[in-house]
Motif scaffolding. Structure first.
Motif, PDB file in Angstrom:
ATOM      1  N   ARG A  60      34.169  34.813  51.170  1.00  0.00           N
ATOM      2  CA  ARG A  60      34.269  35.126  49.748  1.00  0.00           C
ATOM      3  C   ARG A  60      33.949  33.943  48.838  1.00  0.00           C
ATOM      4  O   ARG A  60      33.302  34.102  47.800  1.00  0.00           O
ATOM      5  CB  ARG A  60      35.695  35.629  49.451  1.00  0.00           C
ATOM      6  CG  ARG A  60      35.875  36.184  48.052  1.00  0.00           C
ATOM      7  CD  ARG A  60      35.058  37.423  47.866  1.00  0.00           C
ATOM      8  NE  ARG A  60      35.198  37.980  46.532  1.00  0.00           N
ATOM      9  CZ  ARG A  60      34.466  38.988  46.084  1.00  0.00           C
ATOM     10  NH1 ARG A  60      33.565  39.553  46.863  1.00  0.00           N
ATOM     11  NH2 ARG A  60      34.642  39.446  44.862  1.00  0.00           N
ATOM     12  N   ILE A  61      34.409  32.770  49.206  1.00  0.00           N
ATOM     13  CA  ILE A  61      34.259  31.609  48.323  1.00  0.00           C
ATOM     14  C   ILE A  61      32.792  31.317  48.032  1.00  0.00           C
ATOM     15  O   ILE A  61      32.400  31.121  46.874  1.00  0.00           O
ATOM     16  CB  ILE A  61      34.976  30.384  48.915  1.00  0.00           C
ATOM     17  CG1 ILE A  61      36.492  30.565  48.783  1.00  0.00           C
ATOM     18  CG2 ILE A  61      34.534  29.101  48.215  1.00  0.00           C
ATOM     19  CD1 ILE A  61      37.311  29.485  49.469  1.00  0.00           C
ATOM     20  N   GLY A  69      33.231  47.449  43.870  1.00  0.00           N
ATOM     21  CA  GLY A  69      33.554  48.066  42.588  1.00  0.00           C
ATOM     22  C   GLY A  69      32.816  47.402  41.437  1.00  0.00           C
ATOM     23  O   GLY A  69      32.301  48.061  40.569  1.00  0.00           O
ATOM     24  N   GLY A  70      32.742  46.087  41.433  1.00  0.00           N
ATOM     25  CA  GLY A  70      32.005  45.361  40.411  1.00  0.00           C
ATOM     26  C   GLY A  70      32.811  45.162  39.154  1.00  0.00           C
ATOM     27  O   GLY A  70      33.285  46.102  38.546  1.00  0.00           O
ATOM     28  N   LEU A  71      33.012  43.915  38.759  1.00  0.00           N
ATOM     29  CA  LEU A  71      33.707  43.642  37.501  1.00  0.00           C
ATOM     30  C   LEU A  71      33.029  44.333  36.340  1.00  0.00           C
ATOM     31  O   LEU A  71      33.676  44.755  35.389  1.00  0.00           O
ATOM     32  CB  LEU A  71      33.723  42.136  37.243  1.00  0.00           C
ATOM     33  CG  LEU A  71      34.891  41.332  37.790  1.00  0.00           C
ATOM     34  CD1 LEU A  71      34.619  39.860  37.571  1.00  0.00           C
ATOM     35  CD2 LEU A  71      36.187  41.732  37.121  1.00  0.00           C
ATOM     36  N   CYS A  72      31.730  44.447  36.429  1.00  0.00           N
ATOM     37  CA  CYS A  72      30.973  44.932  35.283  1.00  0.00           C
ATOM     38  C   CYS A  72      31.066  46.441  35.112  1.00  0.00           C
ATOM     39  O   CYS A  72      30.449  46.990  34.195  1.00  0.00           O
ATOM     40  CB  CYS A  72      29.522  44.466  35.367  1.00  0.00           C
ATOM     41  SG  CYS A  72      29.374  42.670  35.200  1.00  0.00           S
ATOM     42  N   VAL A 123      40.363  35.134  38.624  1.00  0.00           N
ATOM     43  CA  VAL A 123      41.293  35.493  39.701  1.00  0.00           C
ATOM     44  C   VAL A 123      40.894  36.805  40.367  1.00  0.00           C
ATOM     45  O   VAL A 123      40.886  36.909  41.604  1.00  0.00           O
ATOM     46  CB  VAL A 123      42.738  35.566  39.169  1.00  0.00           C
ATOM     47  CG1 VAL A 123      43.679  36.115  40.230  1.00  0.00           C
ATOM     48  CG2 VAL A 123      43.206  34.189  38.726  1.00  0.00           C
ATOM     49  N   VAL A 124      40.556  37.806  39.579  1.00  0.00           N
ATOM     50  CA  VAL A 124      40.189  39.107  40.141  1.00  0.00           C
ATOM     51  C   VAL A 124      38.919  38.990  40.986  1.00  0.00           C
ATOM     52  O   VAL A 124      38.812  39.585  42.067  1.00  0.00           O
ATOM     53  CB  VAL A 124      40.011  40.147  39.020  1.00  0.00           C
ATOM     54  CG1 VAL A 124      39.324  41.406  39.531  1.00  0.00           C
ATOM     55  CG2 VAL A 124      41.366  40.507  38.430  1.00  0.00           C
ATOM     56  N   THR A 125      37.958  38.205  40.528  1.00  0.00           N
ATOM     57  CA  THR A 125      36.719  38.038  41.281  1.00  0.00           C
ATOM     58  C   THR A 125      36.955  37.260  42.563  1.00  0.00           C
ATOM     59  O   THR A 125      36.482  37.645  43.637  1.00  0.00           O
ATOM     60  CB  THR A 125      35.661  37.324  40.423  1.00  0.00           C
ATOM     61  OG1 THR A 125      35.540  37.973  39.164  1.00  0.00           O
ATOM     62  CG2 THR A 125      34.298  37.343  41.105  1.00  0.00           C
TER      63      THR A 125
END
Length: 311
Positions: A295-296, A218-221, A166-168
């Protein structure tokens, strides 16, 4: 719907979101994701919107003449949102109050504070600190082998995979190392849930449209928790994402949810908002449609690439 009789609520001004929809609709989508997997229950499945807020639009006028504008009437950040029992010391919610190394699981915790990890529900004492330190130590210091083998002794894997998806997908840049609620009912296994979903779907912290939708801002990682989860369980993360892409995480479904929310508010009310507040930051719902067009394909590619990550 389904709130029961309560004594505490929240009126949210949504000053950075002219549509007043992002926070509530994003929370509803999260709740649908949490409850969507057949025969798999996370620790959040029984909660309203999976531990995120719920709400509806209202118009505030004081003494019949003082127009205050559109708000949403929301569930507050309170124990009843997570169905917590004050008498149970293992019923705990801890929130990430800021962006930083400590909320990225890169530093040990020595105390709870509003600029790091803070207690939302539960006793603020050494026992709670030890319970949470156990989680941080696992994420920060375990070997890859230990991380894979013992993951579900510390974390609700399904909840984490949902969170990543969801966040991504929504580019929730303010929910990677901030505004994440970590929920436990036994003091050992923690499940992440979303909170404060304003900076999503291509807007920044002031409600302005981002200039580059294709960046994983920001990057999830940056978060060690998500970095290690994607590294150690890449195919599971990708599989869960693409499972959600069949129904909930589609442009059509997301836009239908936003349009349904907007339909609750008369156009005259939006006109009155402009008249009252003049220049209002925040993009219209149509911006979300434009965002998803970019985005998709970007996130689909990102998730597809996880199948090729060396394990």
């Amino acid at each position: 719907e389904g709130w029961g009789e309560q004594k505490k609520y929240c009126l949210k001004a949504n000053y950075m979101d002219f549509s007043h929809a992002r926070n509530v609709v994003s929370a509803k989508l999260w709740g649908q994701v949490v409850k969507s997997r057949e025969n798999v229950d996370t620790r959040l499945s029984s909660l309203i919107n999976g531990g995120a807020v719920d709400g509806f639009p209202v118009l505030i006028i004081v003494n019949d003449t003082d127009y205050r504008g559109l708000y949403t009437f929301n569930i507050p950040k309170d124990k009843w949102l997570w169905n917590m029992d004050d008498e149970n010391p293992n019923h705990i919610v801890i929130g990430a109050g800021s962006n930083g190394e400590i909320t990225a699981f890169k530093e040990e915790i020595t105390e709870f504070s509003d600029d790091g990890w803070e207690i939302e529900v539960g006793p603020e004492n050494e026992e709670t600190l030890n319970k949470f330190s156990r989680l941080i130590d696992f994420v920060k210091n375990s070997t890859d082998e230990e991380f894979k083998e013992d993951y579900e002794l510390y974390l609700d894997k399904d909840a984490v995979l949902n969170y990543i998806a969801v966040v991504t997908f929504s580019e929730a840049i303010d929910n990677i190392t901030k505004n994440m609620m970590l929920v436990t009912y036994d003091g050992k296994v923690w499940a992440p849930s979303l909170y404060d979903l304003d900076v999503v779907w291509g807007t920044d912290s002031k409600g302005k449209q981002l200039t580059d939708y294709e960046e994983l801002e920001g990057g999830l990682c940056y978060s060690l928790l998500f970095d290690r989860t994607l590294e150690c369980f890449p195919e599971e993360a990708a599989d869960r994402y693409f499972e959600l892409r069949k129904d909930i995480l589609t442009k059509e479904y997301v836009m239908d949810e936003f349009e349904s929310f907007k339909a609750q508010i008369p156009e005259s009310s939006f006109e009155k908002e402009v008249e009252r507040w003049r220049e209002i930051p925040g993009a219209e719902i149509t911006q979300i449609s434009d965002f998803l067009d970019f985005r998709i394909s970007f996130v689909d590619k990102f998730m597809n690439n996880l199948y090729n990550v060396e394990k």
